[in-house]
Write an enzyme that holds these catalytic residues in place. Structure first.
Site, mmCIF file in Angstrom:
data_model
loop_
_atom_site.group_PDB
_atom_site.id
_atom_site.type_symbol
_atom_site.label_atom_id
_atom_site.label_comp_id
_atom_site.label_asym_id
_atom_site.label_seq_id
_atom_site.Cartn_x
_atom_site.Cartn_y
_atom_site.Cartn_z
ATOM 1 C CG ASP A 8 5.627 5.467 4.362
ATOM 2 O OD1 ASP A 8 4.991 6.478 4.700
ATOM 3 O OD2 ASP A 8 5.217 4.685 3.471
ATOM 4 C CB SER A 9 2.027 4.453 6.763
ATOM 5 O OG SER A 9 2.029 4.874 5.413
ATOM 6 C CE1 TYR A 24 1.247 4.585 10.470
ATOM 7 C CE2 TYR A 24 2.946 6.265 10.215
ATOM 8 C CZ TYR A 24 2.545 5.037 10.705
ATOM 9 O OH TYR A 24 3.425 4.279 11.422
ATOM 10 N N GLY A 25 -2.712 8.313 6.583
ATOM 11 C CA GLY A 25 -3.314 9.526 6.008
ATOM 12 C C GLY A 25 -4.733 9.816 6.451
ATOM 13 C CB CYS A 43 5.383 8.936 6.288
ATOM 14 S SG CYS A 43 3.578 9.005 6.391
ATOM 15 C CB THR A 50 0.448 11.424 7.039
ATOM 16 O OG1 THR A 50 -0.034 11.329 5.700
ATOM 17 C CG2 THR A 50 -0.703 11.662 7.987
ATOM 18 C CD GLU A 83 -0.440 0.895 -1.275
ATOM 19 O OE1 GLU A 83 -1.068 -0.134 -0.992
ATOM 20 O OE2 GLU A 83 0.012 1.690 -0.409
ATOM 21 C CB CYS A 118 1.193 11.873 -0.779
ATOM 22 S SG CYS A 118 0.767 10.150 -0.447
ATOM 23 C CG HIS A 120 1.454 5.995 -2.179
ATOM 24 N ND1 HIS A 120 1.953 6.118 -0.906
ATOM 25 C CD2 HIS A 120 0.967 4.737 -2.266
ATOM 26 C CE1 HIS A 120 1.746 4.991 -0.249
ATOM 27 N NE2 HIS A 120 1.155 4.134 -1.051
#
Ligand code: DGL
Length: 269
Positions: free
Chosen positions: A14-15, A46-47, A77, A79, A156, A188, A190
């Site tokens: 993932d990013s 990345y988004g 991820c 994206t 986050e 996504c 998150h």
């Protein structure tokens, strides 16, 4: 020969920390699998980046993981899955699981009124990947996609249920609610952290599809089909990040829902 391959790890990337929600789903479903996770923390997010840039990053990470070697690759991820899955499949001779198709399948199966919402990063929404995947399965389904960029920093920051989280969710999701969607894909990594507030705003009747859970289910099917499924023994979990590990560890534990150890730095060209 096959039993050696069976013991190889699953490569997951993932990013940054987001894919740890996907790793959580994978470890819950496949507790005996070894995993190697790459978080591209030097180049996150990345988004907001272009398809070309994200694809270049994804291929670099794929090269690193394929040399470990890994027995399968999970693009944890949304994206990167939206932008780079075809390029990765063309380049690496490995089973590769992305986030889009498994969640699209589940959403189509869950929706009763044929109105599906998709929320994700600006890149994922702009790519139209979820819409294409859903319409490929069921052309008559109506798809409403909306980017919710503030959800990433909120998750986050750990602001999962305060007023700011609630107001952001209302602002982003009210149009979707008004449109009468009965199923929403959390497109996504998150967003599973914000599930409660998202569900509260959308209302009880709306089914939320967690793209990480669906990807883990697909991965299981793929490993079983190819005879690569590990059914017992201890499992190791290694982590690599492209920036220093400290912030990844600090923020990542709430995404993983567990302790993060064995985190090293790696430079990926
Ligand atoms: N992991 C990304 C995704 O699922 C979100 C964070 C980012 O923008 O890099 O799309």
């Amino acid at each position: 020969m096959k039993s050696d391959v069976k013991n190889n790890a699953i490569g997951i990337f993932d990013s940054g920390v987001g894919g740890l929600t996907v790793l959580h789903s994978i470890v819950s479903r496949l507790p005996y699998e070894n995993t190697v996770y790459v978080g591209d923390t030097a180049r996150v997010p990345y988004g907001t980046k272009s398809a070309r840039t994200v694809t270049q990053y994804a291929i670099g990470i794929g090269e690193f993981l394929s040399h470990i070697p890994v027995k399968a690759l999970v693009v944890a991820c949304n994206t990167a899955s939206a932008f780079a899955l075809d390029a990765l499949r063309g380049r690496f001779d490995l089973p590769i699981v992305g986030m889009i198709d498994p969640a699209a399948r589940r959403a189509v199966a869950a929706s009763k009124n044929g109105r599906i919402g998709v929320i994700g990063t600006v890149g994922t929404v702009k790519s139209g990947a979820y819409g294409r995947a859903i319409k490929h399965i069921s052309p008559d389904v109506e798809v409403l996609a909306h980017a919710c960029p503030l959800f990433v920093p909120l998750a986050e920051e750990g602001w999962l249920s305060n007023d700011i989280a609630r107001l952001s969710a209302q602002k982003y999701l009210e149009p979707m609610k008004r449109h009468g969607v009965d199923t929403v894909i959390l497109g996504c990594t998150h967003y599973p952290l914000l599930k409660e507030v998202i569900s509260e705003v959308l209302g009880e009747g709306v089914t939320l599809v967690d793209s990480g859970d669906e990807a883990a289910l697909d991965l299981e099917g793929l490993l079983v089909d190819r005879g690569l499924h590990r059914k017992g023994g201890g499992a190791s979990h290694r982590f690599y990040v492209t920036d220093t590990p400290d912030r990844f560890v600090e923020v990542g534990e709430s995404f993983l829902g567990g302790r993060l150890s064995d985190v090293s730095h790696v430079d990926i060209p």
